[in-house]
Design an enzyme around this catalytic site. Structure first.
Site, PDB file in Angstrom:
ATOM      1  N   ARG A 123       0.178 -27.140   3.681  1.00  0.00           N
ATOM      2  CA  ARG A 123      -0.635 -28.333   3.445  1.00  0.00           C
ATOM      3  C   ARG A 123       0.057 -29.680   3.616  1.00  0.00           C
ATOM      4  O   ARG A 123      -0.592 -30.613   4.112  1.00  0.00           O
ATOM      5  CB  ARG A 123      -1.309 -28.215   2.071  1.00  0.00           C
ATOM      6  CG  ARG A 123      -2.398 -27.143   2.077  1.00  0.00           C
ATOM      7  CD  ARG A 123      -2.774 -26.657   0.703  1.00  0.00           C
ATOM      8  NE  ARG A 123      -1.716 -25.864   0.109  1.00  0.00           N
ATOM      9  CZ  ARG A 123      -1.814 -25.232  -1.058  1.00  0.00           C
ATOM     10  NH1 ARG A 123      -2.944 -25.320  -1.753  1.00  0.00           N
ATOM     11  NH2 ARG A 123      -0.812 -24.522  -1.528  1.00  0.00           N
ATOM     12  N   ASP A 138       0.874  -1.176   0.000  1.00  0.00           N
ATOM     13  CA  ASP A 138       0.000   0.000   0.000  1.00  0.00           C
ATOM     14  C   ASP A 138       0.912   1.226   0.000  1.00  0.00           C
ATOM     15  O   ASP A 138       2.133   1.086  -0.112  1.00  0.00           O
ATOM     16  CB  ASP A 138      -0.900  -0.043   1.262  1.00  0.00           C
ATOM     17  CG  ASP A 138      -2.220   0.678   1.038  1.00  0.00           C
ATOM     18  OD1 ASP A 138      -2.234   1.728   0.366  1.00  0.00           O
ATOM     19  OD2 ASP A 138      -3.246   0.203   1.556  1.00  0.00           O
TER      20      ASP A 138
HETATM   21  O1  C5P Z   1       0.287 -25.136   1.841  1.00  0.00           O
HETATM   22  P1  C5P Z   1       1.580 -24.550   1.361  1.00  0.00           P
HETATM   23  O2  C5P Z   1       2.806 -25.280   1.895  1.00  0.00           O
HETATM   24  O3  C5P Z   1       1.633 -24.366  -0.132  1.00  0.00           O
HETATM   25  O4  C5P Z   1       1.605 -23.105   2.045  1.00  0.00           O
HETATM   26  C1  C5P Z   1       2.539 -22.131   1.710  1.00  0.00           C
HETATM   27  C2  C5P Z   1       2.255 -20.882   2.505  1.00  0.00           C
HETATM   28  O5  C5P Z   1       3.248 -19.921   2.171  1.00  0.00           O
HETATM   29  C3  C5P Z   1       0.910 -20.231   2.226  1.00  0.00           C
HETATM   30  O6  C5P Z   1       0.417 -19.777   3.491  1.00  0.00           O
HETATM   31  C4  C5P Z   1       1.202 -19.048   1.346  1.00  0.00           C
HETATM   32  O7  C5P Z   1       0.382 -17.942   1.629  1.00  0.00           O
HETATM   33  C5  C5P Z   1       2.649 -18.708   1.735  1.00  0.00           C
HETATM   34  N1  C5P Z   1       3.438 -18.063   0.687  1.00  0.00           N
HETATM   35  C6  C5P Z   1       3.681 -18.637  -0.545  1.00  0.00           C
HETATM   36  N2  C5P Z   1       4.431 -17.977  -1.489  1.00  0.00           N
HETATM   37  C7  C5P Z   1       4.950 -16.782  -1.223  1.00  0.00           C
HETATM   38  C8  C5P Z   1       4.726 -16.189   0.031  1.00  0.00           C
HETATM   39  C9  C5P Z   1       3.974 -16.876   0.974  1.00  0.00           C
HETATM   40  O8  C5P Z   1       3.232 -19.757  -0.787  1.00  0.00           O
HETATM   41  N3  C5P Z   1       5.724 -16.162  -2.100  1.00  0.00           N
END
Ligand code: C5P
Length: 276
Positions: free
Chosen positions: A243, A92
């Site tokens: 996940r 922002d």
């Molecule tokens: O479930 P998973 O392992 O894919 O989760 C990855 C987490 O990392 C999510 O909460 C997502 O918002 C965060 N994240 C991401 N990529 C980024 C920054 C944050 O996947 N560049």
């Protein structure tokens, strides 16, 4: 009545060192895992924290949980686990982000995120605001890391949808350098870009890597992924894992399996990780 001008407290040298130094990453693999609490209810978050707080290094509160429950989610979980990574990816105008960063510091966030694409001034003001709060209240400031290019984006989407013609690696390097120049502590980046960021930004710069998938795990919407041991040996300080742990029938067992996968494959590189 005329409003008094605001003078931020002037820190002495010792105070400056204490508040500006980012602690080195922990040596133990498990302490470098931050679990993404991408769930709807406090009860679900609670269950995960209860099962996992002895197994991993901290918890990430993102848009879903924060939008649903606000600061309550943080207070709730902080009581059980000290390290809260508040991942609200601020993007922002500088003044708004600076005020939000101050609030994040007030809430006791251990780490927080902004988008590097918000620009140099936005990042500088954010860092200053969190730092001022920390000095005034004698608390450690949050580690502030910038999101470079989301791990769900591909080169094609970068060009076709966002109109950025640079090569994806170059764009990540560019944004990491911008964040470092603005005084931020580090970046969030996909495992594919860890090495190039380390090379470009040096050993002190914090690298947080999401998009982590243990051998054989489903990628879901993540496109630029790697296995946990690989990401750590490439130079990541922290791994964000959602996940593969939270969606497992037994999250603690899934986290333990990841820790042993790292220890078996990546134990040596982890021992040799630089110390700040
Ligand atoms: O479930 P998973 O392992 O894919 O989760 C990855 C987490 O990392 C999510 O909460 C997502 O918002 C965060 N994240 C991401 N990529 C980024 C920054 C944050 O996947 N560049």
């Amino acid at each position: 009545m005329k409003k008094k001008p605001h003078h931020p407290p002037v820190p002495d040298r010792a105070e400056k060192e204490r508040t500006q130094r980012v602690p080195p990453p922990p040596r133990r693999a498990r302490d470098r895992i931050l679990v993404a609490l991408d769930v709807q209810t406090l009860k679900e978050a609670d269950d995960l924290v209860d099962r996992l707080h002895d197994v991993v290094g901290g918890f990430k509160i993102g848009h879903q949980l924060f939008t649903a429950h606000g600061p309550k989610a943080i207070h709730h979980i902080r009581g059980k686990s000290g390290r809260i990574f508040l991942d609200l990816k601020y993007h922002d105008i500088p003044a708004t982000v600076a005020k939000s960063a101050r609030e994040a510091a007030r809430l006791g966030a251990w780490m927080m995120t902004v988008h590097a694409a918000g620009g140099r001034e936005m990042m500088m003001r954010c860092k200053e605001a969190a730092f001022e709060y920390a000095v005034a209240h004698r608390t450690p400031p949050p580690i502030i890391v910038a999101v470079t290019v989301l791990t769900s984006l591909t080169q094609l989407e970068l060009i076709r949808d966002l109109g950025i013609s640079r090569n994806l690696d170059e764009q990540v390097r560019h944004l990491a350098n911008l964040a470092q120049g603005a005084g931020l502590d580090g970046v969030v980046a996909s495992p594919n870009e860890i090495r190039l960021i380390r090379e470009s930004c040096g050993p002190q710069f914090v690298i947080v890597s999401p998009g982590i998938r243990p051998a054989g795990a489903e990628a879901h919407d993540q496109k630029r992924t790697a296995e946990p041991a690989q990401a750590l040996s490439d130079g990541a300080d922290y791994l964000v894992i959602g996940r593969p742990i939270t969606g497992a029938p037994d999250p603690a067992a899934a986290a333990e399996a990841i820790v042993s996968e790292i220890e078996q494959q990546g134990g040596q590189p982890l021992q040799e990780t630089r110390h700040r």
